[in-house]
Design a protein around this motif. Structure first.
Motif, PDB file in Angstrom:
ATOM      1  N   ARG A 101       0.926  -1.255   0.005  1.00 33.01           N
ATOM      2  CA  ARG A 101      -0.185  -0.036   0.019  1.00 33.01           C
ATOM      3  C   ARG A 101       0.877   1.185  -0.081  1.00 33.01           C
ATOM      4  O   ARG A 101       0.683   2.057  -0.829  1.00 33.01           O
ATOM      5  CB  ARG A 101      -0.973  -0.102   1.074  1.00 33.01           C
ATOM      6  N   LYS A 102       1.785   1.159   0.803  1.00 31.16           N
ATOM      7  CA  LYS A 102       2.808   2.454   0.975  1.00 31.16           C
ATOM      8  C   LYS A 102       3.826   2.773  -0.302  1.00 31.16           C
ATOM      9  O   LYS A 102       4.067   3.715  -0.553  1.00 31.16           O
ATOM     10  CB  LYS A 102       3.608   2.375   2.203  1.00 31.16           C
ATOM     11  N   SER A 103       4.211   1.725  -0.994  1.00 28.04           N
ATOM     12  CA  SER A 103       5.147   1.798  -2.102  1.00 28.04           C
ATOM     13  C   SER A 103       4.143   1.981  -3.317  1.00 28.04           C
ATOM     14  O   SER A 103       4.806   2.140  -4.107  1.00 28.04           O
ATOM     15  CB  SER A 103       5.696   0.389  -2.208  1.00 28.04           C
ATOM     16  N   GLY A 104       2.955   1.647  -3.310  1.00 33.86           N
ATOM     17  CA  GLY A 104       2.290   1.706  -4.485  1.00 33.86           C
ATOM     18  C   GLY A 104       2.122   0.577  -5.626  1.00 33.86           C
ATOM     19  O   GLY A 104       1.772   0.585  -6.615  1.00 33.86           O
ATOM     20  N   ARG A 105       2.912  -0.635  -4.916  1.00 36.33           N
ATOM     21  CA  ARG A 105       2.892  -1.648  -5.701  1.00 36.33           C
ATOM     22  C   ARG A 105       1.921  -2.781  -5.197  1.00 36.33           C
ATOM     23  O   ARG A 105       1.328  -2.692  -4.251  1.00 36.33           O
ATOM     24  CB  ARG A 105       4.424  -2.138  -5.387  1.00 36.33           C
ATOM     25  N   THR A 106       1.925  -3.950  -6.160  1.00 36.22           N
ATOM     26  CA  THR A 106       1.110  -5.052  -5.483  1.00 36.22           C
ATOM     27  C   THR A 106       1.928  -5.945  -4.516  1.00 36.22           C
ATOM     28  O   THR A 106       3.138  -5.692  -4.399  1.00 36.22           O
ATOM     29  CB  THR A 106       0.530  -5.793  -6.799  1.00 36.22           C
ATOM     30  N   GLU A 107       1.134  -6.664  -3.841  1.00 32.30           N
ATOM     31  CA  GLU A 107       1.614  -7.569  -2.781  1.00 32.30           C
ATOM     32  C   GLU A 107       2.295  -8.636  -3.681  1.00 32.30           C
ATOM     33  O   GLU A 107       3.742  -9.009  -3.072  1.00 32.30           O
ATOM     34  CB  GLU A 107       0.629  -8.311  -1.998  1.00 32.30           C
ATOM     35  N   ASP A 108       2.211  -9.047  -4.855  1.00 36.40           N
ATOM     36  CA  ASP A 108       2.912  -9.924  -5.645  1.00 36.40           C
ATOM     37  C   ASP A 108       4.069  -9.333  -5.831  1.00 36.40           C
ATOM     38  O   ASP A 108       5.256  -9.981  -5.940  1.00 36.40           O
ATOM     39  CB  ASP A 108       2.038 -10.361  -6.915  1.00 36.40           C
ATOM     40  N   ALA A 109       4.099  -8.106  -6.462  1.00 33.16           N
ATOM     41  CA  ALA A 109       5.219  -7.465  -6.758  1.00 33.16           C
ATOM     42  C   ALA A 109       6.398  -7.167  -5.766  1.00 33.16           C
ATOM     43  O   ALA A 109       7.315  -7.661  -5.828  1.00 33.16           O
ATOM     44  CB  ALA A 109       5.101  -5.967  -7.481  1.00 33.16           C
ATOM     45  N   CYS A 110       5.875  -7.062  -4.698  1.00 30.92           N
ATOM     46  CA  CYS A 110       6.954  -6.769  -3.306  1.00 30.92           C
ATOM     47  C   CYS A 110       7.226  -8.197  -2.992  1.00 30.92           C
ATOM     48  O   CYS A 110       8.618  -8.354  -2.613  1.00 30.92           O
ATOM     49  CB  CYS A 110       6.035  -6.372  -2.191  1.00 30.92           C
ATOM     50  N   ALA A 111       6.769  -9.306  -2.999  1.00 30.52           N
ATOM     51  CA  ALA A 111       6.911 -10.678  -2.555  1.00 30.52           C
ATOM     52  C   ALA A 111       8.061 -10.841  -3.531  1.00 30.52           C
ATOM     53  O   ALA A 111       9.197 -11.735  -3.112  1.00 30.52           O
ATOM     54  CB  ALA A 111       5.713 -11.714  -2.626  1.00 30.52           C
ATOM     55  N   ARG A 112       7.615 -10.769  -4.950  1.00 32.28           N
ATOM     56  CA  ARG A 112       8.666 -11.207  -6.030  1.00 32.28           C
ATOM     57  C   ARG A 112       9.869 -10.528  -5.722  1.00 32.28           C
ATOM     58  O   ARG A 112      10.946 -11.033  -6.025  1.00 32.28           O
ATOM     59  CB  ARG A 112       8.087 -10.819  -7.353  1.00 32.28           C
ATOM     60  N   GLU A 113      10.165  -9.317  -5.297  1.00 32.06           N
ATOM     61  CA  GLU A 113      11.285  -8.548  -5.109  1.00 32.06           C
ATOM     62  C   GLU A 113      11.936  -9.118  -3.997  1.00 32.06           C
ATOM     63  O   GLU A 113      13.177  -9.308  -4.103  1.00 32.06           O
ATOM     64  CB  GLU A 113      11.014  -7.048  -5.052  1.00 32.06           C
ATOM     65  N   LEU A 114      11.261  -9.165  -2.860  1.00 35.29           N
ATOM     66  CA  LEU A 114      11.888  -9.990  -1.658  1.00 35.29           C
ATOM     67  C   LEU A 114      12.535 -11.052  -2.186  1.00 35.29           C
ATOM     68  O   LEU A 114      13.852 -11.471  -1.803  1.00 35.29           O
ATOM     69  CB  LEU A 114      10.945  -9.927  -0.744  1.00 35.29           C
ATOM     70  N   ILE A 115      11.799 -12.043  -2.694  1.00 35.36           N
ATOM     71  CA  ILE A 115      12.503 -13.113  -3.139  1.00 35.36           C
ATOM     72  C   ILE A 115      13.717 -13.132  -4.069  1.00 35.36           C
ATOM     73  O   ILE A 115      14.722 -13.762  -3.836  1.00 35.36           O
ATOM     74  CB  ILE A 115      11.562 -14.114  -3.819  1.00 35.36           C
ATOM     75  N   GLU A 116      13.393 -12.448  -5.205  1.00 36.30           N
ATOM     76  CA  GLU A 116      14.613 -12.335  -6.045  1.00 36.30           C
ATOM     77  C   GLU A 116      16.039 -11.450  -5.331  1.00 36.30           C
ATOM     78  O   GLU A 116      16.927 -12.079  -5.907  1.00 36.30           O
ATOM     79  CB  GLU A 116      14.161 -11.328  -7.287  1.00 36.30           C
ATOM     80  N   GLU A 117      15.702 -10.694  -4.442  1.00 37.64           N
ATOM     81  CA  GLU A 117      16.712  -9.919  -4.099  1.00 37.64           C
ATOM     82  C   GLU A 117      17.415 -10.738  -2.891  1.00 37.64           C
ATOM     83  O   GLU A 117      18.700 -10.588  -2.549  1.00 37.64           O
ATOM     84  CB  GLU A 117      16.560  -8.701  -3.323  1.00 37.64           C
ATOM     85  N   HIS A 118      16.801 -11.794  -2.234  1.00 36.80           N
ATOM     86  CA  HIS A 118      17.396 -12.441  -1.116  1.00 36.80           C
ATOM     87  C   HIS A 118      17.478 -13.841  -1.368  1.00 36.80           C
ATOM     88  O   HIS A 118      18.056 -14.754  -0.394  1.00 36.80           O
ATOM     89  CB  HIS A 118      16.385 -12.177   0.156  1.00 36.80           C
TER      90      HIS A 118
END
Length: 70
Positions: A19-36
């Motif tokens: 919500r705060k970043s203006g992204r979807t939950e899927d996008a945030c989860a994808r980024e977290l997984i890809e970066e870690h």
């Protein structure tokens, strides 16, 4: 496609982040997984290695294996 169950607190944090970043939950989860994922792979490899300890070596054996003179 991936479907995962999250702890309710984590799910709430993810929703708030999205919500705060203006992204979807899927996008945030994808980024977290890809970066870690590299960190997690390294951790699991280290844990596996530590569960199979190698025999102890003397300093003389190590020096010999490395081609060093006594």
């Amino acid at each position: 496609m991936l479907s995962i169950q999250l702890d309710p607190d984590i799910e709430k944090r993810l929703a708030e982040l999205a919500r705060k970043s203006g992204r979807t939950e899927d996008a945030c989860a994808r980024e977290l997984i890809e970066e870690h994922i590299d960190d997690l792979e390294e951790r699991y490899a280290a844990e596996a290695r530590l569960s199979r300890p190698l025999p102890s070596l003397t300093s003389q054996q190590v020096r010999k294996d490395l081609g060093l003179k006594d």
